[in-house]
Write an enzyme that holds these catalytic residues in place. Structure first.
Site, PDB file in Angstrom:
ATOM      1  CD  GLU A 198      -2.896  -1.275   0.454  1.00 19.02           C
ATOM      2  OE1 GLU A 198      -3.229  -0.235  -0.131  1.00 19.02           O
ATOM      3  OE2 GLU A 198      -3.453  -2.367   0.265  1.00 19.02           O
ATOM      4  CB  CYS A 209      -1.970   6.726   1.722  1.00 16.39           C
ATOM      5  SG  CYS A 209      -3.369   5.886   2.452  1.00 16.39           S
TER       6      CYS A 209
HETATM    7  P1  NAD Z   1       8.649   4.624   4.452  1.00  9.42           P
HETATM    8  O1  NAD Z   1       8.555   3.719   3.284  1.00  9.42           O
HETATM    9  O2  NAD Z   1       9.870   5.420   4.618  1.00  9.42           O
HETATM   10  O3  NAD Z   1       8.475   3.822   5.835  1.00  9.42           O
HETATM   11  C1  NAD Z   1       7.382   2.981   6.091  1.00  9.42           C
HETATM   12  C2  NAD Z   1       7.842   1.804   6.953  1.00  9.42           C
HETATM   13  O4  NAD Z   1       8.827   1.066   6.240  1.00  9.42           O
HETATM   14  C3  NAD Z   1       8.499   2.221   8.270  1.00  9.42           C
HETATM   15  O5  NAD Z   1       8.150   1.297   9.278  1.00  9.42           O
HETATM   16  C4  NAD Z   1       9.987   2.092   7.966  1.00  9.42           C
HETATM   17  O6  NAD Z   1      10.773   1.829   9.109  1.00  9.42           O
HETATM   18  C5  NAD Z   1       9.985   0.911   7.027  1.00  9.42           C
HETATM   19  N1  NAD Z   1      11.152   0.846   6.129  1.00  9.42           N
HETATM   20  C6  NAD Z   1      11.922   1.853   5.671  1.00  9.42           C
HETATM   21  N2  NAD Z   1      12.889   1.370   4.866  1.00  9.42           N
HETATM   22  C7  NAD Z   1      12.734   0.026   4.822  1.00  9.42           C
HETATM   23  C8  NAD Z   1      13.411  -1.034   4.155  1.00  9.42           C
HETATM   24  N3  NAD Z   1      14.472  -0.808   3.368  1.00  9.42           N
HETATM   25  N4  NAD Z   1      12.974  -2.296   4.320  1.00  9.42           N
HETATM   26  C9  NAD Z   1      11.898  -2.545   5.095  1.00  9.42           C
HETATM   27  N5  NAD Z   1      11.212  -1.575   5.756  1.00  9.42           N
HETATM   28  C10 NAD Z   1      11.622  -0.317   5.612  1.00  9.42           C
HETATM   29  O7  NAD Z   1       7.359   5.540   4.366  1.00  9.42           O
HETATM   30  P2  NAD Z   1       6.997   6.785   5.282  1.00  9.42           P
HETATM   31  O8  NAD Z   1       7.636   7.972   4.712  1.00  9.42           O
HETATM   32  O9  NAD Z   1       7.226   6.482   6.689  1.00  9.42           O
HETATM   33  O10 NAD Z   1       5.419   6.854   5.053  1.00  9.42           O
HETATM   34  C11 NAD Z   1       4.832   7.723   4.176  1.00  9.42           C
HETATM   35  C12 NAD Z   1       4.511   7.041   2.869  1.00  9.42           C
HETATM   36  O11 NAD Z   1       3.602   5.970   3.103  1.00  9.42           O
HETATM   37  C13 NAD Z   1       3.807   7.953   1.897  1.00  9.42           C
HETATM   38  O12 NAD Z   1       4.319   7.757   0.606  1.00  9.42           O
HETATM   39  C14 NAD Z   1       2.362   7.504   1.945  1.00  9.42           C
HETATM   40  O13 NAD Z   1       1.623   7.779   0.802  1.00  9.42           O
HETATM   41  C15 NAD Z   1       2.520   6.035   2.191  1.00  9.42           C
HETATM   42  N6  NAD Z   1       1.325   5.468   2.821  1.00  9.42           N
HETATM   43  C16 NAD Z   1       0.503   4.697   2.066  1.00  9.42           C
HETATM   44  C17 NAD Z   1      -0.673   4.190   2.611  1.00  9.42           C
HETATM   45  C18 NAD Z   1      -1.610   3.337   1.783  1.00  9.42           C
HETATM   46  O14 NAD Z   1      -2.486   2.708   2.359  1.00  9.42           O
HETATM   47  N7  NAD Z   1      -1.471   3.303   0.487  1.00  9.42           N
HETATM   48  C19 NAD Z   1      -0.988   4.463   3.948  1.00  9.42           C
HETATM   49  C20 NAD Z   1      -0.132   5.246   4.693  1.00  9.42           C
HETATM   50  C21 NAD Z   1       1.036   5.746   4.116  1.00  9.42           C
END
Ligand code: NAD
Length: 546
Positions: free
Chosen positions: A283, A317
């Site tokens: 997502e 999101c």
């Molecule tokens: P992010 O991808 O940086 O982090 C999300 C999660 O992934 C965190 O727990 C982080 O620790 C983990 N993570 C980071 N790098 C990783 C890796 N290499 N391997 C595994 N896990 C890793 O995202 P963010 O900036 O924290 O969140 C915002 C983003 O999330 C925005 O783009 C938003 O649109 C998206 N989002 C989407 C939805 C949806 O339902 N589509 C919902 C909420 C947020």
């Protein structure tokens, strides 16, 4: 406010606190000290699987003050979490579907009963307005009830037509995958922990979850409530640490990965899952459009646009970052949208007064400021907002409407993930749809029109996983029976509905063959068998067409 808090605990912004237009009242300083009772924090952090002896301090975006020390997990702790989860899962898979559903119904009530405590933690960790914090227990209550009520529909063995009618009996079983790895972001920390986790548990799986580092407490209270409802404690393992460190150890051990976060991270996860041939749902981000057609109810569209763009300060999101408005109503719509935006009360208190809270971090503030400054430097006009508000909280940014945004500007096609929306005119419907479909994302779209049939027709042409007519995102998001997720770079797979639970199961077909073998009958040659089969197939196809 819950008893878990000590100190003043409220910014006392008072009804209609500061807005873009209104001056900030220094007597109502939101930098009041918010402190959690150490026992409360310890009760929650005790659930993290951690033997490292190291902790990371988390600060509240409300005032920049320390909030909690979170124990950190190592790769060995991740391995231990999976070991415990596997033992628990083996026993859980034998628990009846009725019993699992009963526990979910109980969780529904617990979440509503303890909503104040949940909202306090969410607000302290994220700085969002209370009404946006309420969306989280609300969404989880809806999710728990939906899956509890429909458990049998999704999980009971399903009869299918066999190859020889009456003689081949086929059923499809839903076998749990095993241990599901869930990685969640900070923006809806309670919802994101549970909305994907509940169907995983209901389907007979265990979960190892790694929430975002900033919002561990909101995810840990979810774990506590699962146990209170009756889920075995070991079934839900929580690990803590940076995603780039713990992501790989989780993916290496999981039987399925459910990820919510940025598109960039989603692609890393997908590559690692592919290497192990395990399934994953992703997502991801969006650049979500709203179309306001010339026959739209302008007041309703303006009100919806405000919620769509500024809920959780745009850190959502499915929130709107692009608005396409019919030429004929553009000026009247913009006047109403801007007026409503400027009237929003801004604040960070743990009360219901603020319409919008703060951004969560310095990183978020930097991105939002950079997008707006870049647009303005390249000629965009600011119709509302456009600046940071450190007088309200360290990372506060005003709800911002931009006009005259062009493709050279960063915020034209890139997700800002903040309270910034660009507004454009359109002349004809086809042009509006083409522009809404421009770019790489495809998460959520919305259409405002009095002609709902026309709205549905246009919706089918919008390349987004969810499209709302006369609402911005809530109608699809809260309709848990319908799948939710992204097309194109906004993701893969779906949460909610039957897809949201079937992703956590392997379908297993079992066929029982009676009397007749699926081979030539005694003495029949292969050639005759082929002729008989060919004639039978022709007859059946004819009957099927009739
Ligand atoms: P992010 O991808 O940086 O982090 C999300 C999660 O992934 C965190 O727990 C982080 O620790 C983990 N993570 C980071 N790098 C990783 C890796 N290499 N391997 C595994 N896990 C890793 O995202 P963010 O900036 O924290 O969140 C915002 C983003 O999330 C925005 O783009 C938003 O649109 C998206 N989002 C989407 C939805 C949806 O339902 N589509 C919902 C909420 C947020």
């Amino acid at each position: 406010m819950s008893e878990a808090l000590s100190g003043p605990g409220s910014s006392s912004e008072g009804p209609g606190g500061p807005s873009i237009d209104g001056p900030h009242d220094p007597e109502h300083d939101p930098r009041a000290s918010y402190a959690l009772e150490p026992e409360h924090v310890a009760r929650l952090t005790d659930r993290v699987v951690s033997t490292t002896g190291t902790t990371v301090q988390v600060f509240s975006p409300i005032n920049g003050a320390p909030l909690a020390n979170i124990p950190q997990s190592s790769e060995a702790d991740v391995a231990e979490a999976f070991r415990r989860a596997r033992v628990a899962q083996a026993a859980w898979a034998r628990v009846s579907i009725d019993e699992r559903a009963r526990i979910l119904h109980r969780l529904h009530d617990i979440v509503l009963d303890r909503q104040a405590e949940i909202m306090d933690l969410i607000q302290l960790e994220s700085g969002k307005a209370r009404k946006h914090a309420f969306d989280e227990p609300l969404h989880i209550a809806l999710t728990a009830r939906y899956y509890a009520r429909t458990a049998h529909e999704h999980l009971d063995p399903e009869r299918k037509a066999g190859v020889v009618p009456g003689l081949t009996k086929v059923e499809v079983n839903r076998v749990p995958k095993g241990v599901v790895g869930i990685i969640t972001p900070w923006n809806y920390p309670f919802t994101m922990a549970l909305c994907d986790g509940l169907p995983a548990l209901l389907a007979g799986n265990a979960v190892v979850i790694k929430p975002d580092a900033q919002t561990m407490l909101s995810a840990l209270i979810a774990a506590e409530m699962l146990e209170e409802a009756g889920f075995p404690r070991e079934l839900w393992q929580v690990v803590a640490g940076p995603g780039r460190v713990l992501g790989t150890p989780i993916i290496e051990r999981a039987d399925y990965i459910c990820f919510t976060g940025s598109t960039a991270t989603g692609k890393i996860i997908a590559r690692q899952a592919a290497e192990r041939l395990i399934g994953c749902s992703l997502e991801l981000g969006g650049k979500n459009p709203i179309l306001v057609l010339r026959d739209a109810d302008i007041e309703r569209a303006a009100e919806g646009a405000v919620r769509a763009s500024f809920s959780n300060a745009g850190q959502l999101c499915v929130s709107t970052e692009r608005m396409f408005v019919a030429d004929a109503i553009y000026d009247r719509f913009v006047e109403r949208f801007v007026a409503r935006t400027k009237a929003l009360s801004l604040g960070t208190g743990l009360n219901w007064d603020a319409d919008m809270g703060t951004l969560i971090s310095a990183d978020q503030l930097e991105t939002v400021s950079a997008h707006v400054d870049d647009a303005v430097a390249k000629g965009a006009r600011v119709l509302a907002g456009g600046k940071a508000r450190p007088d309200l909280a360290p990372y506060f940014y005003e709800p911002t409407i931009l006009e005259g945004v062009t493709p050279e500007m960063t915020c034209f096609g890139n997700e800002t993930f903040g309270p910034v929306v660009s507004i454009y005119r359109f002349h004809d419907e086809a042009d509006a749809i083409a522009r809404a479909n421009d770019g790489e994302y495809g998460l959520n779209g919305a259409i405002y029109t009095r002609d709902t049939e026309r709205g549905r027709r246009i919706a089918r042409q919008v390349k987004c996983g969810t499209v709302n007519v006369n609402e911005a995102f809530g109608a699809t998001f809260a309709s848990i029976g319908a799948p939710m997720g992204g097309m194109r770079e906004s993701g893969m797979g779906r949460r909610q509905g039957s897809e949201g639970i079937h992703r956590y199961t392997e379908s297993q077909s079992v066929a029982v063959q009676r009397l007749m073998r699926l081979a030539p009958m005694l003495g029949m040659s292969d050639e005759t068998y082929a002729k008989v089969m060919t004639a039978s197939l022709r007859v059946m196809n004819k009957l099927g067409r009739a």
